[in-house]
Design an enzyme around this catalytic site. Structure first.
Site, mmCIF file in Angstrom:
data_model
loop_
_atom_site.group_PDB
_atom_site.id
_atom_site.type_symbol
_atom_site.label_atom_id
_atom_site.label_comp_id
_atom_site.label_asym_id
_atom_site.label_seq_id
_atom_site.Cartn_x
_atom_site.Cartn_y
_atom_site.Cartn_z
ATOM 1 N N HIS A 234 -38.106 -30.835 8.599
ATOM 2 C CA HIS A 234 -36.679 -31.178 8.641
ATOM 3 C C HIS A 234 -36.404 -32.262 7.607
ATOM 4 O O HIS A 234 -37.326 -32.897 7.098
ATOM 5 C CB HIS A 234 -36.300 -31.716 10.032
ATOM 6 C CG HIS A 234 -36.952 -33.028 10.347
ATOM 7 N ND1 HIS A 234 -38.307 -33.154 10.637
ATOM 8 C CD2 HIS A 234 -36.455 -34.293 10.383
ATOM 9 C CE1 HIS A 234 -38.607 -34.420 10.842
ATOM 10 N NE2 HIS A 234 -37.507 -35.136 10.692
ATOM 11 N N ASP A 236 -34.019 -35.876 7.365
ATOM 12 C CA ASP A 236 -33.317 -36.792 8.280
ATOM 13 C C ASP A 236 -31.824 -36.794 7.968
ATOM 14 O O ASP A 236 -31.437 -36.840 6.795
ATOM 15 C CB ASP A 236 -33.866 -38.216 8.128
ATOM 16 C CG ASP A 236 -35.247 -38.366 8.743
ATOM 17 O OD1 ASP A 236 -35.738 -37.391 9.341
ATOM 18 O OD2 ASP A 236 -35.851 -39.458 8.612
#
Length: 354
Positions: A234, A236
């Protein structure tokens, strides 16, 4: 009717299982890139996450100060992640923060459950484990404790751990000092974009509105670490993220098409540029894709503090000064809440199409 929740990962790990439940097993295309994190960390060849020495960032000497800023800029532009050293937060305070968080996680699961969050009811602060939020129903090999730590008037101390007794004191002090560091970094990043010093800080909410959310990630030993992830890949959503850890490797960055394992640098704080600053800088500063590996031998704990703009008050879009005819805006205007929703929605769509 009481809905049964997924067991805590810690309970699973300590139950003596030899193989992990299927919902923790990563999709086949990911498994080829998951190696032994201790072997990966030893690798000396190839790119390494930069280490930035902040000692001279406020130097009286303009040239010295400028050199420090340019190194920060280079790391933010090329990597979007770095180890910060001489950051102004004492080793002693960082150790106390880590000890307090570790002591909380050493409590029994029953004791920790008293602090459980309830994501279904929108209560996200407290003790929890990942709920499957994408269509593949995938889970991560971690438990966590999540709470807002700054500004102080927005905290809910009633859900902060009572054990150990100094948890609130040391975590509060760390948050205060981290807030100072965040300002310092945002100032330098503003100047490096040719903006006035306070600009980025103002654009992410300033002293009143920028929220610091702490997430203590607890990654138990995993019987099949080659099949699981502590945190899936991912970027942030934050403006900046600051991370401490217990010196057990696990963080990997997707750099130039390969997964690079971050070394453990003593007394450093890892800093990520988040999506928010990437958007404001029109992609000049990078928000890098990253993930967390787990292992068989050691529990890993990390303390991530996400510096987040208010959800609805600010429209995030590339600042006019970062846009030109040759560099059109790369991101549409969105509130922070819309940006989060967009990312989750896209992830769900990706899950459905796999």
């Amino acid at each position: 009717m009481v809905t049964s929740m997924a067991p805590r990962v810690e309970s699973l790990a300590s139950s003596g299982i030899q193989s992990i439940p299927k919902e923790y097993i990563r999709p086949q295309e990911e498994l080829t890139s998951i190696g032994n994190v201790f072997e990966e960390e030893k690798k000396e060849e190839g790119p390494q996450v930069p280490t930035i020495d902040l000692k001279e960032i406020d130097s009286e000497d303009r040239e010295v100060r400028e050199r420090c800023r340019q190194e920060l800029k280079k790391a933010a532009t090329e990597w979007g992640v770095m180890h910060l050293v001489n950051h102004g937060i004492s080793d002693e305070l960082m150790e106390r923060v880590k000890k307090a968080g570790q002591k909380f996680f050493e409590l029994s699961v029953e004791e920790k459950e008293k602090y459980a969050n309830d994501q279904a009811l929108g209560k996200i602060q407290g003790y929890g484990s990942k709920l499957a939020n994408n269509a593949s129903g995938q889970l991560e090999w971690e438990d966590y404790f999540f709470h807002l730590v700054y500004p102080e008037d927005k905290r809910d101390l009633s859900i902060w751990p009572q054990t150990p007794s100094d948890y609130t004191e040391v975590t509060s002090e760390y948050a205060r000092q981290l807030r100072v560091l965040a300002s310092k970094i945002l100032s330098a990043l503003s100047l490096c974009l040719g903006l006035e010093e306070g600009r980025l800080e103002k654009e992410v909410g300033g002293l009143e509105e920028l929220l610091l959310q702490m997430k203590i990630n607890y990654y138990p030993k995993c019987p099949q670490p080659e099949l699981a992830l502590g945190v899936e890949a991912h970027t942030d959503v934050s403006a900046l993220t600051f991370i401490l850890h217990n010196m057990v490797p696990g963080l990997q960055l997707f750099y130039e098409g390969k997964w690079i394992t971050a070394k453990c640098v003593p007394n450093s704080i890892i800093m990520h540029i988040g999506d928010t600053v990437e958007i404001l800088s029109n992609g000049k500063y990078k928000s890098i894709l990253h993930r967390g590996l787990v292992n068989k031998e050691k529990v890993r704990i990390s303390w991530a503090v996400f510096c987040e703009p208010p959800k609805e008050k600010i429209i995030l879009k590339p600042l006019p000064e970062t846009v030109s005819e040759t560099e059109p805006p790369l991101f549409p205007p969105r509130t922070f809440a819309q940006h989060i929703h967009h990312k989750l929605f896209r992830k769900t769509q990706d899950g459905l199409s796999n």
